[in-house]
Design an enzyme around this catalytic site. Sequence first.
Site, PDB file in Angstrom:
ATOM      1  N   LYS A 101       7.403  70.471  35.012  1.00  0.00           N
ATOM      2  CA  LYS A 101       6.378  69.589  34.478  1.00  0.00           C
ATOM      3  C   LYS A 101       6.492  69.597  32.964  1.00  0.00           C
ATOM      4  CE  LYS A 101       1.413  68.823  34.454  1.00  0.00           C
ATOM      5  NZ  LYS A 101       0.137  69.263  35.020  1.00  0.00           N
ATOM      6  N   LYS A 123       8.028  66.004  37.129  1.00  0.00           N
ATOM      7  CA  LYS A 123       6.945  65.171  36.617  1.00  0.00           C
ATOM      8  C   LYS A 123       7.018  65.095  35.104  1.00  0.00           C
ATOM      9  CE  LYS A 123       1.993  65.417  36.288  1.00  0.00           C
ATOM     10  NZ  LYS A 123       0.852  66.223  36.516  1.00  0.00           N
TER      11      LYS A 123
HETATM   12  C1  PBG Z   1      -3.300  68.817  35.895  1.00  0.00           C
HETATM   13  C2  PBG Z   1      -2.549  67.568  36.062  1.00  0.00           C
HETATM   14  C3  PBG Z   1      -2.249  66.562  35.109  1.00  0.00           C
HETATM   15  C4  PBG Z   1      -1.601  65.537  35.819  1.00  0.00           C
HETATM   16  C5  PBG Z   1      -1.496  65.955  37.145  1.00  0.00           C
HETATM   17  N1  PBG Z   1      -2.070  67.214  37.262  1.00  0.00           N
HETATM   18  C6  PBG Z   1      -2.607  66.445  33.689  1.00  0.00           C
HETATM   19  C7  PBG Z   1      -1.986  67.273  32.655  1.00  0.00           C
HETATM   20  O1  PBG Z   1      -1.178  68.165  32.899  1.00  0.00           O
HETATM   21  O2  PBG Z   1      -2.346  67.046  31.505  1.00  0.00           O
HETATM   22  C8  PBG Z   1      -1.125  64.242  35.247  1.00  0.00           C
HETATM   23  C9  PBG Z   1      -0.969  63.136  36.235  1.00  0.00           C
HETATM   24  C10 PBG Z   1      -0.876  61.782  35.639  1.00  0.00           C
HETATM   25  O3  PBG Z   1      -0.778  61.599  34.411  1.00  0.00           O
HETATM   26  O4  PBG Z   1      -0.916  60.833  36.424  1.00  0.00           O
HETATM   27  N2  PBG Z   1      -2.676  69.835  35.213  1.00  0.00           N
END
Ligand code: PBG
Length: 350
Positions: A221, A274
Site C-alpha cells: 500500500k 493499492k
Molecule cells: C484505511 C484505508 C484507506 C483506503 C482504504 N483503506 C485510506 C488511507 O490509507 O488513507 C483508501 C481507499 C480509497 O482511496 O479508495 N487505511
Amino acid sequence: MTSINNELQSEIEIGNSPRIRPRRLRRTPALRRMVQETKLSPDDFIYPLFIRHGKDIQQPIRSMPGQFQWSIDRVVGEVKTAYSLGIPAVVLFGIPEIKDACGTENYNPNGIIPNAIRAIKDAVPEMTVISDMCFCEYTDHGHCGIINQRGEEHYDAHLPEGYLLNDPTLELLAQASIVHAEAGADIIAPSGMMDGMVGAIRSGLDGAGFDSVIVMSYAVKYASGFYGPFREAAESPPQFGDRSEYQMDPANKREALKEVALDVAEGADMLMVKPALPYLDIVSAVRQTYDLPLAAYQVSGEYAMIHAAAANGWIDLQRCALETLTSIKRAGADMILSYFAKEAAQWITR
Ligand code: PBG
C-alpha cells in the site's frame, strides 16, 4: 513467440510485403471477441461501501459521484442489488459516531461494522463480506493505530511524540479482527501497513477458533495522493502529519516484493496492491512472483478523476472506466476493488 520472430525475420529477408497481417483478426466484432485475451466479469469485482450510524441515510459523497455513505438499514438493499448483478464480495468501511485515541469503536462488538456485517449476512448470506481492518476511521487523530503520547500506557521515550506505535497497534488489530469475525466477516483485510499485522491477526483469529476466516493483506500500500476523496468519504484525514512513516514510497518496487514476502510468510491467503492504475508494474511483478490470489484496489482518486474528466466532457466515462479495469486485470489482478463495481457489472453483461 519464437516462431513469430522467425517468420518476421524471413519476411524482412525476402523483402516481401508482409504476409502477417494482425488486422485480419480485428476485422469483425465476432473475430475481435474470439481473440480477446482479457475479459471482465462481475466475478472480478469487490464493491467498497461506507457505512454510518443512523436510519434511512444514503448520503452522497461529493468527490465520488454515485457513491454514498449508507446507514445499515439502507446498505442491505444495495448489497442485495450488487449480489443480483453477480458481484461476489463487498468491502466495508465504517464511520463511527465517536472517535477516540485508540479507535475503540473498531473492536466494540456493537460498533458500526460488526452491526453492519450481521445485518448484511442476515439479508444476503451468500455475499462475501470483507472487513477493512484499520484504525484511521476510528481514531480522533486519524492515524492507523495507537500513537506515541507522553503519559499514555504505551509511551516510548525513544520515539517521537505522535509516532504510530507498531506492536501495541498489532494487539488491537487482532482484537478487532476477532470481533469482526464473530459478527460474520468472511475476510479480514488489514490495510494499515503495520509490520507483522498479518501474523498477529492470523494467530488472533486461530486462537479464537476462526481458522476458516481469510486474511487478505493490503500487502503493498503506497502513500498515495489518490486516497484524497476516500478521506472525505470515511471522514478520516490524519489530523497531523501524513502516512509516509507506514505506507510505502511510490518510488519503490523492490521494497514492494519484500512487503509481500513477509505477508506470505505470515500466512496471508490473498494479497493486494493499492492503488491500481499508477502501480500496474507492481501488480504484474507480484503476479509473476507469487501464486496467491491477487487483488488490486482502484482507489477513490482513480474513480474521481475519471468522473471529473467525464463530467467535463473530456473523456467517455464508461469506455475509460472499463479500459482501466481491463488494464488492471491484464496486469495480473484476479480481483479488483472498485467503486465502479456495480455499474461495470451492468455495462459488461448488457
Ligand atoms: C484505511 C484505508 C484507506 C483506503 C482504504 N483503506 C485510506 C488511507 O490509507 O488513507 C483508501 C481507499 C480509497 O482511496 O479508495 N487505511
